[in-house]
Design a protein around this motif. Sequence first.
Motif, PDB file in Angstrom:
ATOM      1  N   GLU A 118       0.821  -1.219   0.000  1.00 31.79           N
ATOM      2  CA  GLU A 118       0.000   0.000   0.000  1.00 31.79           C
ATOM      3  C   GLU A 118       0.852   1.267   0.000  1.00 31.79           C
ATOM      4  O   GLU A 118       0.569   2.209  -0.735  1.00 31.79           O
ATOM      5  N   ASN A 119       1.919   1.299   0.820  1.00 30.74           N
ATOM      6  CA  ASN A 119       2.746   2.502   0.874  1.00 30.74           C
ATOM      7  C   ASN A 119       3.497   2.727  -0.433  1.00 30.74           C
ATOM      8  O   ASN A 119       3.660   3.866  -0.891  1.00 30.74           O
ATOM      9  N   ASP A 120       3.949   1.626  -1.076  1.00 31.31           N
ATOM     10  CA  ASP A 120       4.612   1.761  -2.379  1.00 31.31           C
ATOM     11  C   ASP A 120       3.628   2.241  -3.438  1.00 31.31           C
ATOM     12  O   ASP A 120       3.974   3.046  -4.311  1.00 31.31           O
ATOM     13  N   PHE A 121       2.411   1.752  -3.368  1.00 24.06           N
ATOM     14  CA  PHE A 121       1.376   2.171  -4.321  1.00 24.06           C
ATOM     15  C   PHE A 121       1.163   3.680  -4.240  1.00 24.06           C
ATOM     16  O   PHE A 121       1.143   4.372  -5.258  1.00 24.06           O
ATOM     17  N   HIS A 122       1.022   4.202  -3.024  1.00 27.91           N
ATOM     18  CA  HIS A 122       0.771   5.636  -2.865  1.00 27.91           C
ATOM     19  C   HIS A 122       1.985   6.466  -3.281  1.00 27.91           C
ATOM     20  O   HIS A 122       1.834   7.578  -3.793  1.00 27.91           O
ATOM     21  N   THR A 123       3.189   5.942  -3.052  1.00 30.56           N
ATOM     22  CA  THR A 123       4.395   6.651  -3.496  1.00 30.56           C
ATOM     23  C   THR A 123       4.398   6.796  -5.011  1.00 30.56           C
ATOM     24  O   THR A 123       4.708   7.859  -5.563  1.00 30.56           O
ATOM     25  N   LYS A 124       4.032   5.727  -5.704  1.00 31.92           N
ATOM     26  CA  LYS A 124       4.012   5.768  -7.170  1.00 31.92           C
ATOM     27  C   LYS A 124       2.906   6.688  -7.685  1.00 31.92           C
ATOM     28  O   LYS A 124       3.076   7.385  -8.688  1.00 31.92           O
ATOM     29  N   ILE A 125       1.776   6.696  -7.005  1.00 36.13           N
ATOM     30  CA  ILE A 125       0.694   7.594  -7.408  1.00 36.13           C
ATOM     31  C   ILE A 125       1.138   9.049  -7.253  1.00 36.13           C
ATOM     32  O   ILE A 125       0.839   9.908  -8.091  1.00 36.13           O
ATOM     33  N   ARG A 126       1.886   9.323  -6.195  1.00 40.26           N
ATOM     34  CA  ARG A 126       2.398  10.677  -5.991  1.00 40.26           C
ATOM     35  C   ARG A 126       3.327  11.076  -7.141  1.00 40.26           C
ATOM     36  O   ARG A 126       3.254  12.191  -7.648  1.00 40.26           O
ATOM     37  N   HIS A 127       4.223  10.177  -7.534  1.00 44.80           N
ATOM     38  CA  HIS A 127       5.122  10.475  -8.648  1.00 44.80           C
ATOM     39  C   HIS A 127       4.331  10.704  -9.940  1.00 44.80           C
ATOM     40  O   HIS A 127       4.647  11.605 -10.723  1.00 44.80           O
ATOM     41  N   ALA A 128       3.293   9.900 -10.150  1.00 48.14           N
ATOM     42  CA  ALA A 128       2.456  10.076 -11.338  1.00 48.14           C
ATOM     43  C   ALA A 128       1.789  11.446 -11.319  1.00 48.14           C
ATOM     44  O   ALA A 128       1.697  12.122 -12.353  1.00 48.14           O
ATOM     45  N   GLU A 129       1.334  11.869 -10.144  1.00 48.05           N
ATOM     46  CA  GLU A 129       0.735  13.196 -10.019  1.00 48.05           C
ATOM     47  C   GLU A 129       1.745  14.285 -10.371  1.00 48.05           C
ATOM     48  O   GLU A 129       1.413  15.275 -11.030  1.00 48.05           O
ATOM     49  N   GLU A 130       2.978  14.121  -9.924  1.00 48.06           N
ATOM     50  CA  GLU A 130       4.024  15.103 -10.221  1.00 48.06           C
ATOM     51  C   GLU A 130       4.216  15.239 -11.728  1.00 48.06           C
ATOM     52  O   GLU A 130       4.279  16.349 -12.264  1.00 48.06           O
ATOM     53  N   PHE A 131       4.315  14.103 -12.412  1.00 44.94           N
ATOM     54  CA  PHE A 131       4.538  14.129 -13.855  1.00 44.94           C
ATOM     55  C   PHE A 131       3.360  14.760 -14.587  1.00 44.94           C
ATOM     56  O   PHE A 131       3.533  15.597 -15.476  1.00 44.94           O
ATOM     57  N   LEU A 132       2.150  14.364 -14.218  1.00 44.77           N
ATOM     58  CA  LEU A 132       0.958  14.936 -14.833  1.00 44.77           C
ATOM     59  C   LEU A 132       0.855  16.427 -14.538  1.00 44.77           C
ATOM     60  O   LEU A 132       0.411  17.210 -15.374  1.00 44.77           O
ATOM     61  N   ASN A 133       1.277  16.813 -13.342  1.00 47.24           N
ATOM     62  CA  ASN A 133       1.244  18.225 -12.944  1.00 47.24           C
ATOM     63  C   ASN A 133       2.144  19.077 -13.825  1.00 47.24           C
ATOM     64  O   ASN A 133       1.894  20.266 -14.029  1.00 47.24           O
ATOM     65  N   HIS A 134       3.193  18.467 -14.385  1.00 49.84           N
ATOM     66  CA  HIS A 134       4.109  19.180 -15.269  1.00 49.84           C
ATOM     67  C   HIS A 134       3.730  19.023 -16.738  1.00 49.84           C
ATOM     68  O   HIS A 134       4.480  19.425 -17.621  1.00 49.84           O
ATOM     69  N   GLY A 135       2.555  18.433 -16.994  1.00 50.41           N
ATOM     70  CA  GLY A 135       2.071  18.342 -18.356  1.00 50.41           C
ATOM     71  C   GLY A 135       2.564  17.151 -19.146  1.00 50.41           C
ATOM     72  O   GLY A 135       2.372  17.099 -20.366  1.00 50.41           O
ATOM     73  N   ALA A 136       3.215  16.184 -18.492  1.00 49.98           N
ATOM     74  CA  ALA A 136       3.704  15.001 -19.194  1.00 49.98           C
ATOM     75  C   ALA A 136       2.627  13.922 -19.236  1.00 49.98           C
ATOM     76  O   ALA A 136       1.825  13.789 -18.317  1.00 49.98           O
ATOM     77  N   LYS A 137       2.619  13.164 -20.329  1.00 52.15           N
ATOM     78  CA  LYS A 137       1.774  11.975 -20.375  1.00 52.15           C
ATOM     79  C   LYS A 137       2.422  10.901 -19.503  1.00 52.15           C
ATOM     80  O   LYS A 137       3.643  10.855 -19.386  1.00 52.15           O
ATOM     81  N   VAL A 138       1.602  10.070 -18.889  1.00 47.66           N
ATOM     82  CA  VAL A 138       2.115   9.040 -17.987  1.00 47.66           C
ATOM     83  C   VAL A 138       1.600   7.672 -18.423  1.00 47.66           C
ATOM     84  O   VAL A 138       0.395   7.482 -18.604  1.00 47.66           O
ATOM     85  N   LYS A 139       2.530   6.744 -18.585  1.00 47.71           N
ATOM     86  CA  LYS A 139       2.177   5.367 -18.921  1.00 47.71           C
ATOM     87  C   LYS A 139       2.230   4.533 -17.650  1.00 47.71           C
ATOM     88  O   LYS A 139       3.264   4.461 -16.990  1.00 47.71           O
ATOM     89  N   LEU A 140       1.101   3.937 -17.296  1.00 46.59           N
ATOM     90  CA  LEU A 140       1.060   3.025 -16.162  1.00 46.59           C
ATOM     91  C   LEU A 140       1.284   1.618 -16.697  1.00 46.59           C
ATOM     92  O   LEU A 140       0.626   1.184 -17.648  1.00 46.59           O
ATOM     93  N   ARG A 141       2.226   0.912 -16.077  1.00 51.32           N
ATOM     94  CA  ARG A 141       2.549  -0.442 -16.523  1.00 51.32           C
ATOM     95  C   ARG A 141       2.593  -1.374 -15.316  1.00 51.32           C
ATOM     96  O   ARG A 141       3.211  -1.062 -14.303  1.00 51.32           O
TER      97      ARG A 141
END
Length: 227
Positions: A118-141
């Motif tokens: 669970e903690n790793d999941f939320h860490t990755k979601i935070r990173h995804a938010e950062e990338f999206l916040n900067h206008g980058a497309k994000v690929k979830l794999r």
Amino acid sequence: MATSFPSSGGSGRPGQYQRRTNNDPFAAIRRNHRIKVPQIRVISPEGKQLGILATDKALALAIQVGLDLVEVAPNATPPVCRIMDFGKYVYEEQKKVSHAKVTASKIKEIEFSARIAENDFHTKIRHAEEFLNHGAKVKLRLKFRGREMAHTEIGFGVITKALSELDGMGHPDSPPKLMGKQINVMLTPLPTNKRKPKYLKEGEVTHDVPSKPGDDDEDDDHSGAKA
């Protein structure tokens, strides 16, 4: 008269013109004296319909205002032409293509596993938010390991949960798909004024997303970490 149309791409040297025909995607667009039909439907620079005019009269109007006569609908009867700055049009189209290439290069990747903590999941979601916040497309794999392929529904559950967590920052381009031993889905960021992060604090400064993949040394830690 040829000097009145510096942006038309015309040249008195056949060899040079042939090279432009081979390499210039705009070379096939007829304009000015290359428009041979006797009559055309004319659109003004402001987009107003001027009606059907003799081609030589329409060309004279374009020359009078220092612009080009450009064929925009060759298959219409009669063909439709617009009085416009062809050089500016080419520049704007090339700018759009260049911007699209830069945008395409700004793709970040976040990797999950079917048994992610669970903690790793939320860490990755935070990173995804950062990338999206900067206008980058994000690929979830999500990569399956060993016997996990027998329960792909668990992996789809993780990805569905991730999409739900990120729905305030981006939207999926298509539903998640199983390809080989992994599930993939691409997220496009929402417009800036519609983004609602769940993990980033308001006004929080995050690291910049590089214009080319691989420029960010931290990216491997963020997206490629095995969970």
